[in-house]
Design a protein around this motif. Sequence first.
Motif, PDB file in Angstrom:
ATOM      1  N   SER A 176      -7.526   2.034   7.422  1.00  0.00           N
ATOM      2  CA  SER A 176      -6.682   3.193   7.740  1.00  0.00           C
ATOM      3  C   SER A 176      -5.278   2.956   7.219  1.00  0.00           C
ATOM      4  O   SER A 176      -4.665   3.826   6.599  1.00  0.00           O
ATOM      5  N   ARG A 177      -4.781   1.777   7.486  1.00  0.00           N
ATOM      6  CA  ARG A 177      -3.416   1.453   7.103  1.00  0.00           C
ATOM      7  C   ARG A 177      -3.253   1.527   5.583  1.00  0.00           C
ATOM      8  O   ARG A 177      -2.273   2.048   5.083  1.00  0.00           O
ATOM      9  N   GLU A 178      -4.237   0.996   4.866  1.00  0.00           N
ATOM     10  CA  GLU A 178      -4.156   1.019   3.401  1.00  0.00           C
ATOM     11  C   GLU A 178      -4.188   2.431   2.843  1.00  0.00           C
ATOM     12  O   GLU A 178      -3.434   2.779   1.930  1.00  0.00           O
ATOM     13  N   ALA A 179      -5.078   3.250   3.398  1.00  0.00           N
ATOM     14  CA  ALA A 179      -5.201   4.638   2.929  1.00  0.00           C
ATOM     15  C   ALA A 179      -3.898   5.385   3.175  1.00  0.00           C
ATOM     16  O   ALA A 179      -3.404   6.136   2.317  1.00  0.00           O
ATOM     17  N   TRP A 180      -3.333   5.153   4.338  1.00  0.00           N
ATOM     18  CA  TRP A 180      -2.066   5.816   4.694  1.00  0.00           C
ATOM     19  C   TRP A 180      -0.954   5.354   3.753  1.00  0.00           C
ATOM     20  O   TRP A 180      -0.194   6.138   3.226  1.00  0.00           O
ATOM     21  N   ARG A 181      -0.921   4.063   3.550  1.00  0.00           N
ATOM     22  CA  ARG A 181       0.100   3.491   2.685  1.00  0.00           C
ATOM     23  C   ARG A 181       0.024   4.086   1.278  1.00  0.00           C
ATOM     24  O   ARG A 181       1.044   4.466   0.711  1.00  0.00           O
TER      25      ARG A 181
END
Length: 409
Positions: A176-181
């Motif tokens: 999730s964090r990577e996609a958001w980033r």
Amino acid sequence: MSGKIDTPQAIRGTQDIFGAEAEAFAHVVETFERVRKLYRFRRVETPVFEKTAVFSRSLGETTDVVSKEMYSFEDRGGESLTLRPEFTAGLARAYITDGWKQYAPLKIATHGPLFRYERPQKGRYRQFHQIDAEVIGAAEPQADVELLVMADQLLNELGIAEGVTLQLNTLGDGDSREAWRSALVEYFRDHVISLSEDSQDRLERNPLRILDSKDPRDRPFVADAPKIDQFLSGEAQDFFGAVTSGLDAAGVRWNRMDSLVRGLDYYRHTAFEFVTDRLGAQGTVLGGGRYDGLMEALGGPMTPAVGWAAGIERLAMLVGEREEPVTDVIVVVEDDAAMAEGVAAVSRLRRSGTSAELFASGSPRKRFDKAVKQGAKAILAYSIREGEVASRIKAEDNLADRIEAALAD
RNA sequence: GCGACCGUAGCUCAGUUGGUUAGAGCGCCGGUUUGUGGUACCGGAGGUCGGGGGUUCGAGACCCCUCGGUCGCCCCA
């Protein structure tokens, strides 16, 4: 006369804490120790320095802490060592190298000095101090909740909860964090020429940081930036939901702050800060979050963990100066011929658990006045009357009795 | 790393547009006074005015550099 020898100065950004401030500092630590025992967190001590890799691998090479704030040096064996800039990485290292997995889930607490090469200002020092609590080896949101409730209780017991608010966010799991980033980078790249210079730089180094930029030029773009909520997996949403409902059940108030990100790379899921506007530019009093990826970054087994740390100086500033306790008894020797009696008395009082000071130097005639001036619950004076040692107690009756008893032992 | 303000006794500060041996209060030490007492008075110690350079007949005051402090930026606890 000390003459021409010039006294070495204290290192910039270090402090010598004394008097009422030192009392406030000690009060914070004592309160933390008391509260952490209520929550059954175990006390640990770890070294103030570690191999540099402990921090550079944990926090992320591009973070400010690693790239420009570490006190690193080579020891005589040529090994690169670093004065700890934070607690978590060293505790994670200890967990792995000392086999603490056998105690998992492990609740631990510590406090002590940290070192960061920064420009000093209000609430920010090069050697500063934190209290710290971690739960290692617990994947459940209940661990996050327990930590947060403990933090809340600590602030309440310190009497500084008023004006301090809990800001809470989730960064989601790793994916999730990577996609958001990625979405954030893409979004801000389209507006890069309109962003502040700092944020243009952050776009490369640490794009999440643009979200809490104070620069008015960034504000409009931040408002329309992609939200983490759009990228959260089902599990991540459930996890965050469990944390917030746990806080509600425990009666801890919180605010969702979807722009809250934390500076260090290892954070996942829960991220939080207790903030106040009473500390100038340094609003964060206590901060932390979940760092499920950290252990692996250090070569250990996949180990979920959560923790927080709080700046003791910042907490002490909110607590305010605290009076040093008044001495129980000042023993005054008004005539040096009664010195032995005075020394004996002050020793007996201290052994009986009564705090006592001896005033037996300087002008004999002024010793009693000095005692009165300094203040004490009782004054015990020794003088010579008609060739004999005579004593006199000035105190309330019950304390006078206690002194008599101590002296009679 | 960047910016603003600041740096005179142990502490809090004064020091006139640059002008003799740099002051006060508090604290400290000593003396006198008072004497169940936080009194009053007298005296004393303590400063190379953060450090270095410069301007000037003359610098605590002006200029430059440096060190430190404070508060912001950045970053974070």
